[in-house]
Design a protein around this motif. Structure first.
Motif, short mmCIF file in Angstrom:
data_model
loop_
_atom_site.label_atom_id
_atom_site.label_comp_id
_atom_site.label_asym_id
_atom_site.label_seq_id
_atom_site.Cartn_x
_atom_site.Cartn_y
_atom_site.Cartn_z
N GLU A 117 44.10 52.53 37.80
CA GLU A 117 43.88 52.80 36.38
C GLU A 117 44.84 52.02 35.47
N ASP A 118 46.11 51.90 35.89
CA ASP A 118 47.10 51.29 34.99
C ASP A 118 47.31 49.79 35.23
N TYR A 119 46.35 49.17 35.89
CA TYR A 119 46.41 47.72 36.11
C TYR A 119 45.20 47.03 35.50
N VAL A 120 45.33 45.72 35.29
CA VAL A 120 44.16 44.89 34.99
C VAL A 120 43.49 44.65 36.34
N ASN A 121 42.24 45.11 36.49
CA ASN A 121 41.56 45.03 37.79
C ASN A 121 40.52 43.92 37.82
N HIS A 141 32.82 47.29 29.81
CA HIS A 141 33.47 46.10 29.27
C HIS A 141 33.62 45.02 30.34
N THR A 142 33.17 45.30 31.57
CA THR A 142 33.37 44.39 32.70
C THR A 142 32.61 43.07 32.51
N GLU A 143 33.31 41.96 32.70
CA GLU A 143 32.62 40.67 32.66
C GLU A 143 32.26 40.24 34.08
N ALA A 180 39.89 38.15 32.17
CA ALA A 180 40.11 39.53 32.59
C ALA A 180 41.22 40.16 31.75
N LEU A 181 42.29 39.42 31.52
CA LEU A 181 43.39 39.93 30.69
C LEU A 181 42.86 40.27 29.29
#
Ligand code: BF8
Ligand code: SF4
Length: 639
Positions: free
Chosen positions: A251-255, A346-348, A382-383
């Motif tokens: 949850e607390d990371y850019v995945n 929001h996933t690309e 992603a960032l």
């Protein structure tokens, strides 16, 4: 339908519930919408090869139309369709091999930003190819190896270099007699398509031999070539520990999820995620987290210890966690449905291969030369999406499972060397001879929304382990085992006592609590590693591969790749079990030839090659059938 009937993965069950609430469709529902399936298609007797049709002929052997407009019979139609399917299984792996070949060549020539990490593998392969190694620079050697591989796509005669490099002489003799030795992968694919074209080949026996030949193209210029060159470029896998299940998405990371098959893409994404990790911290995240799906997961897991979110059937559900900033895909087993699911978050979704575009996805070209540009751009996007994440939509099922992986043949031999330095294979052979290991079965292939996800894969494995059969695993099946604790020493509880003792002894000689009951040997192209292990064992024993007490099993097969890989192993004399039937039952001739079930048809793959196809949907029965055959092969060896 109850969600708990669709998968045994509790994380996937939870996300299927979320999908239902949010009104998002997945493959699991769409599979139900397709029922009941058309019997003509299921049994292989529907022909769409020309515009006089489509023609459908009888599938029960007595009632109905017996021939298509052109006069084609069920045997002919089924054999042609099966060859087509095997070509569609083989070609993606051959393309995969060609991509890595060009990447290696351009790297050697200083044109691509990769590094040759597997110097030992390069030298050992160069030696086996008969190249001069001493005093030759690594780049020069890599170039020479790549150019020899390139001949397998160019030569108009002769035998595939990679087949001669990797096959046992005994097998080559068999294939030579049957005139099925392939020369050039592209030529063989074109030849097979030509055979199946309307009005070309209609002799089912010749078509079946064409299928076996395509299995050899798959084995050597698909699987082996891919693995060998990938090991040269990225290094040979070594033992790693990792984590499985959706809970690896943090949850607390850019995945970022990497999904597909081509490590040239996923390795670059991983490399750039490490380079740009601090930029994630600037955004308030703890860092960048890469997770794997399908065989891209296997590639990064085997060499880098990257954790695995999920396998084939539940790929869409990874996005439904709401916590993926990007999903990067390349080739093979990418569901088009991903785009629709990604649209809800929001996933690309990002496609990468110049020849493989996905409707609804954005595209960033991967080429060997521009690989860094691609890696950086993907991670930066992603960032940029991280602040767009809707926290209200985030739900990541908790819990992860520990797993060991990285069991290349080199790693297995090294582990065994702790017991016998001079003759590392001897302890394994002795354990097999004594019956402490009854035999070896490879659990390979997919998950398939037609089958309760991970259930058949794990049930077959557990039944075999209980009977002291050592399991090696690849592909999405390995993921099924990983998610369910069978790639960890904790899984020894499912083993027979004899097998558990052997695995504990080898593990402890290497400072581990034990080896897991299933050894994860990699991606689907890494079925080549299983083949290498079999050839090494057979050579050490002075027997043919076909005599070994081993089998292969794909309990939840969906992809034609599983069938082409299976064909390769049957050609070596290894029995192959599938849990989802191939479209062959419309032709008694084709079915009998492959399964060696009693019938009038005189020639079977069992007689010609020593291996046959076993279709069995029930996992326990399938395991028992393989065990019976293993015992039969043991007896023939005097064990
Ligand atoms: O090549 S196991 S579902 S991802 S086909 Fe596809 Fe089957 Fe997974 Fe890897 Ni292999
Ligand atoms: Fe029908 Fe023959 Fe054409 Fe197939 S090739 S569609 S069986 S006419």
């Amino acid at each position: 339908v109850l969600i708990t009937d669709l998968t045994i993965d509790t994380g996937v069950q939870e996300l299927l519930g979320k999908a239902e609430q949010e009104n998002i469709e997945t493959a699991f529902q769409r599979a139900k919408e397709q029922e009941p399936h058309c019997k003509f298609g299921l049994t292989g007797v529907c022909c769409r090869r020309c515009l006089q049709g489509p023609c459908r002929v009888t599938f029960n052997g007595n009632k109905g139309v017996k021939r298509g407009v052109c006069g084609a019979t069920a045997d002919q139609i089924v054999a042609r369709n099966l060859l087509s399917l095997i070509v569609e299984g083989t070609t993606p792996h051959v393309e995969h091999a060609r991509e890595i070949l060009h990447t290696l060549l351009e790297t050697a020539e200083g044109k691509a930003p990769y590094e040759i990490k597997g110097k030992e593998k390069l030298i050992s392969i160069a030696k086996k190819l008969g190249l001069t190694v001493d005093g030759v620079e690594i780049d020069k050697l890599a170039q020479e190896v790549a150019l020899i591989a390139l001949q397998d796509f160019q030569q108009q005669s002769g035998v595939s270099n990679w087949l001669r490099l990797r096959a046992q002489d005994k097998s080559i003799e068999t294939w030579k007699k049957l005139n099925i030795l392939p020369s050039n992968a592209h030529l063989e694919i074109a030849n097979a398509i030509n055979k199946t074209a309307m009005g070309c080949e209609s002799d089912p026996v010749s078509l079946l031999l064409g299928i076996m030949k395509m299995g050899l193209v798959e084995g050597y210029d698909g699987l082996h070539l891919s693995t060998d060159l990938q090991d040269i470029l990225f290094g040979t896998p070594r033992l790693v520990k990792t984590q499985y299940r959706m809970g690896v998405i943090k949850e607390d990371y850019v995945n970022i999820a990497v999904h597909g098959h081509i490590p040239m893409v996923s390795e670059k994404v991983l490399e750039w995620s490490r380079k740009l990790n601090n930029e994630a911290k600037a955004l308030g995240a703890k860092g960048i987290n890469i997770v794997g799906i399908c065989c891209s997961a296997n590639e990064l897991l085997m060499r880098q210890g990257v954790s695995v979110a999920t396998n084939y059937a539940s790929q869409e559900l990874a996005i439904i966690t709401g916590a993926l900033e990007a999903m990067v895909v390349d080739a093979q087993c990418i569901m088009p449905g991903l785009a629709q699911v990604a649209d809800c978050y929001h996933t690309e979704l990002i496609s990468t291969l110049p020849n493989i575009k996905i409707e609804g996805a954005s595209h960033i070209d991967w080429t060997p030369e521009e690989a860094d540009k691609m890696g950086e751009e993907i991670v930066r996007r992603a960032l940029a999406h991280y602040p767009e994440r809707d926290q209200a939509k985030v739900q990541i099922p908790g819990g992860t499972v520990e797993a060991y992986a990285g069991f290349s043949v080199e790693q297995i031999v090294e582990l065994l060397a702790a017991l016998n330095r001079e003759d590392p294979l001897l302890p394994l052979i002795e354990a097999i001879a004594k019956g402490d290991i009854l035999g070896v079965v490879a659990i390979v292939g997919c998950t398939n929304p037609k089958v309760k996800q991970d259930w058949a894969n794990t049930e077959v494995a557990k039944e075999l382990m209980k009977n002291n059969v050592l399991i090696v695993a690849t592909g999405c099946s390995a993921h099924s085992l990983g998610k369910n604790g069978l790639l960890s020493p904790a899984g020894l509880e499912y083993c027979g006592a004899k097998l558990a003792n052997v695995l504990t002894a080898i593990g402890q000689a290497n400072g581990l609590p034990a080896l897991p009951p299933a050894l994860h040997m990699g991606s689907c192209v890494d079925n080549s590693r299983i083949d290498d292990l079999l050839v090494a064992l057979a050579d050490r024993l002075g027997v043919a591969v076909r005599e070994l007490p081993v089998a292969g099993s794909s309990p939840e097969n969906h992809s034609p790749k599983a069938l082409s890989i299976g064909t390769f192993f049957i050609a070596q004399g290894v029995d192959v079990h599938i849990g989802v039937n191939a479209p062959i039952t419309g032709s008694p001739l084709v079915e009998q030839a492959l399964t060696a079930n009693k019938g009038e048809f005189p020639v079977t793959t069992d007689e010609l090659f020593g291996g046959k196809l076993i279709y069995e949907a029930d996992p326990i029965q399938a395991a028992q059938t393989m065990i019976a055959r293993i015992i039969q092969k043991r007896k023939a060896l005097g064990l």
